[in-house]
Design an enzyme around this catalytic site. Sequence first.
Site, mmCIF file in Angstrom:
data_model
loop_
_atom_site.group_PDB
_atom_site.id
_atom_site.type_symbol
_atom_site.label_atom_id
_atom_site.label_comp_id
_atom_site.label_asym_id
_atom_site.label_seq_id
_atom_site.Cartn_x
_atom_site.Cartn_y
_atom_site.Cartn_z
ATOM 1 N N GLU A 1 45.245 57.621 11.138
ATOM 2 C CA GLU A 1 46.447 56.822 10.816
ATOM 3 C C GLU A 1 47.350 56.659 12.034
ATOM 4 O O GLU A 1 48.572 56.550 11.899
ATOM 5 C CB GLU A 1 47.248 57.442 9.661
ATOM 6 C CG GLU A 1 46.575 57.385 8.327
ATOM 7 C CD GLU A 1 46.128 55.995 7.946
ATOM 8 O OE1 GLU A 1 46.727 55.013 8.437
ATOM 9 O OE2 GLU A 1 45.161 55.887 7.176
HETATM 10 C C1 LIG Z 1 37.876 62.277 10.167
HETATM 11 C C2 LIG Z 1 38.356 60.896 10.475
HETATM 12 C C3 LIG Z 1 38.690 60.044 9.433
HETATM 13 C C4 LIG Z 1 39.106 58.729 9.710
HETATM 14 N N1 LIG Z 1 39.350 57.860 8.673
HETATM 15 C C5 LIG Z 1 39.545 56.536 8.942
HETATM 16 C C6 LIG Z 1 39.589 55.567 7.894
HETATM 17 O O1 LIG Z 1 39.503 55.889 6.712
HETATM 18 N N2 LIG Z 1 39.713 54.256 8.236
HETATM 19 C C7 LIG Z 1 39.806 53.842 9.527
HETATM 20 O O2 LIG Z 1 39.903 52.653 9.763
HETATM 21 N N3 LIG Z 1 39.784 54.746 10.550
HETATM 22 C C8 LIG Z 1 39.648 56.071 10.285
HETATM 23 N N4 LIG Z 1 39.587 56.989 11.313
HETATM 24 C C9 LIG Z 1 39.766 56.529 12.682
HETATM 25 C C10 LIG Z 1 41.106 56.967 13.274
HETATM 26 O O3 LIG Z 1 42.152 56.261 12.678
HETATM 27 C C11 LIG Z 1 41.014 56.770 14.795
HETATM 28 O O4 LIG Z 1 40.128 57.761 15.287
HETATM 29 C C12 LIG Z 1 42.367 56.878 15.462
HETATM 30 O O5 LIG Z 1 43.182 55.787 15.114
HETATM 31 C C13 LIG Z 1 42.260 56.938 16.997
HETATM 32 O O6 LIG Z 1 41.402 55.946 17.491
HETATM 33 P P1 LIG Z 1 40.226 56.360 18.500
HETATM 34 O O7 LIG Z 1 39.473 57.482 17.878
HETATM 35 O O8 LIG Z 1 39.469 55.151 18.855
HETATM 36 O O9 LIG Z 1 40.956 56.945 19.752
HETATM 37 P P2 LIG Z 1 41.504 56.067 21.021
HETATM 38 O O10 LIG Z 1 42.244 54.878 20.524
HETATM 39 O O11 LIG Z 1 40.389 55.844 21.962
HETATM 40 O O12 LIG Z 1 42.531 57.102 21.631
HETATM 41 C C14 LIG Z 1 42.164 58.152 22.535
HETATM 42 C C15 LIG Z 1 43.449 58.745 23.120
HETATM 43 O O13 LIG Z 1 44.166 57.733 23.839
HETATM 44 C C16 LIG Z 1 45.489 57.617 23.345
HETATM 45 N N5 LIG Z 1 45.896 56.211 23.360
HETATM 46 C C17 LIG Z 1 45.164 55.138 22.999
HETATM 47 N N6 LIG Z 1 45.880 54.017 23.138
HETATM 48 C C18 LIG Z 1 47.094 54.378 23.575
HETATM 49 C C19 LIG Z 1 48.291 53.669 23.914
HETATM 50 N N7 LIG Z 1 48.378 52.352 23.796
HETATM 51 N N8 LIG Z 1 49.368 54.377 24.328
HETATM 52 C C20 LIG Z 1 49.307 55.717 24.440
HETATM 53 N N9 LIG Z 1 48.206 56.439 24.144
HETATM 54 C C21 LIG Z 1 47.114 55.782 23.718
HETATM 55 C C22 LIG Z 1 45.453 58.181 21.937
HETATM 56 O O14 LIG Z 1 46.731 58.679 21.529
HETATM 57 C C23 LIG Z 1 44.418 59.285 22.062
HETATM 58 O O15 LIG Z 1 45.028 60.451 22.529
HETATM 59 C C24 LIG Z 1 39.222 58.302 11.048
HETATM 60 C C25 LIG Z 1 38.906 59.190 12.096
HETATM 61 C C26 LIG Z 1 38.459 60.451 11.822
HETATM 62 C C27 LIG Z 1 38.066 61.350 12.972
#
Ligand SMILES: Cc1cc2nc3c(=O)[nH]c(=O)nc-3n(C[C@H](O)[C@H](O)[C@H](O)COP(=O)(O)OP(=O)(O)OC[C@H]3O[C@@H](n4cnc5c(N)ncnc54)[C@H](O)[C@@H]3O)c2cc1C
Length: 590
Positions: free
Chosen positions: A436
């Site tokens: 989220e």
């Molecule tokens: C167990 C689990 C359940 C989930 N359930 C759902 C679900 O039901 N539906 C769904 O759609 N998704 C779901 N997700 C996905 C989850 O919402 C994402 O993993 C999360 O939003 C982060 O995206 P990412 O993993 O691609 O990380 P990234 O976006 O690659 O982020 C990696 C790091 O970079 C930082 N970062 C990225 N962009 C910026 C920025 N612009 N400014 C500052 N820092 C930044 C982040 O804070 C983080 O520390 C789930 C994930 C998990 C692990």
Amino acid sequence: MSYRAPIADIQFLFREVFPLDRLFALAPFADFDQAVTDAVLEQGGRFASEVLAPINQTGDREGARLTEAGVVMPASFKDAYHRFVADGWNGVSADRAYGGQGLPEVVGAALSEMWQSANLSFALCPLLTQGAIDTLALCASPDQKGRYLGKLVTGEWTGTMNLTEPQAGSDLGLTETLATPVGDHYEVRGQKIFITYGEHDLTANIIHLALARTPQAPAGTRGLTLFVIPRYREGSPSSRTANEVRALSIEHKMGIHASPTCVMGYGGMAGAYAEQLGGLHQGMEQMFIMMNRARLSVGQQGVGIAEQAFQAARDFARNRIQGRDLKTGADRVLIIKHPDVRRMLLTMAAQTEAARTLTLWTFFLSDLAHHAESEIERSVSGARVAFLTPVVKGFATEMAQEVTSLGIQVHGGMGYIEETGVAQLYRDARILTIYEGTTGIQAMDLLGRKLVRDQGQAWRALEADIRRSLQSPELGAVRHLVEPLRKRVDDLHGVVEHLLQEYPNDPYHCGGSAYSLLMLFGTVLGGWMLAQSAAAAARVQSESGSQPFLERKIRIAEFYMALLLPRADAYAKAAAAPSPSIMTMDDSQL
Ligand SMILES: Cc1cc2nc3c(=O)[nH]c(=O)nc-3n(C[C@H](O)[C@H](O)[C@H](O)COP(=O)(O)OP(=O)(O)OC[C@H]3O[C@@H](n4cnc5c(N)ncnc54)[C@H](O)[C@@H]3O)c2cc1C
């Protein structure tokens, strides 16, 4: 691990801190009162302790499994879910027009805290269904509402939120899933990852809300549209037609093992049948309805799991004998007698209470935002909920990391052993600062959207209310708590004004400050919540005599002001002047 719902704490908030009588005076809630709410909380607490808590550890060990027949949940979860639905818990605060019971959202939120405490993996399922209900209620056509809302409200069907793709995580503008119009509907092709409860065998149907891009849509988030994609196209299991959407695999994760996290494939031979939900290219705005609600609920997951960690640590400390009493020298004392263990327990209790009060107050404001009689009160409350959402999500989930970690620390070596169950709480809690929207994303939302966009207007209205409350006669009764708080509100004011000025000139500086700013807000608002709670406790004591429960509220607030509120000073310094090293160091030096 046993769990006892903190009913008295919640009732105290609902009666003395932000009385729900305000809500019961409004037409939609006229059938309810404190007595009905008490009965609902009592029954909900029993369901959490007797049905959900006992299957938390077994669910963790067994986990959800992908088989040839699809995703299979632990059998105990199926039984519990059927009881959850049969007892009517899914729709407690849903609109009566769709079969809900119409209780205020804040009451549903208090129940949700109990489900989250008892079993986070289980409780994620209704949390997501609630998000789907809210979005459909606001964006769906009357025909779609008729077909989907009733069964989601009862819990006969569940809902999901399909945003993330391998290349589109925090940046949803990179979404590639394609929706092609075909007659009166669309065909969707693509892949989503990490979809919570994307597939399971708890219900006859699953309603996916998914973001996708239509052909020739503008790039970025402006080109996204929201779609309803049912797992089965017709409701009745006997006549249902499987849609081209299924779990391709499920993730093996650190925690929440019984919550299936699915890679979802859309479209096989044909695309997945999908219906447009709301306006073309308005998907992001509409998804924010679901995300904002879900963000508050995830903050509440932090409160729930922290409460459970606290209870387990306190119970352990009341039984474990180790060491001597520092003052009397008595041998073989319970570890709850050691000042350092008490420091840990009080840190856990105070952080949890601060975050609970802030979270439930935000849900209370959300009820006013939807149902207050005057347009102005609805709009002011709505702006405040929007402002507080990233603070609740960021602060309460970061707090849960500290509290579940301390829960292990209080147990010593036994905490590191899976058998006690506190290691599971720590593992389960770890996702809360990630999904989220990560804490980093909440921090940027707070600074960029909630402060800079309206040039601090929503914050200044809240600041004025805080200052008024600190001068009120009620808080005058706990002046020793108010003074340290007033200083931190002044500091917060200064930091916000500084960042509002700096933002256009030095966005790197502000980006480096955002996390500290979020934690500063959480720490100060948490203190304000506890000061109000202590003042209410002092008032009730002056009316009806001293009571240990009320005395505890005051002691916890005193502890917070002495040991936790000072963290605000470090956050304020870091937010006002983040280290130049953050952006001057070369990537290769990091
Ligand atoms: C167990 C689990 C359940 C989930 N359930 C759902 C679900 O039901 N539906 C769904 O759609 N998704 C779901 N997700 C996905 C989850 O919402 C994402 O993993 C999360 O939003 C982060 O995206 P990412 O993993 O691609 O990380 P990234 O976006 O690659 O982020 C990696 C790091 O970079 C930082 N970062 C990225 N962009 C910026 C920025 N612009 N400014 C500052 N820092 C930044 C982040 O804070 C983080 O520390 C789930 C994930 C998990 C692990």
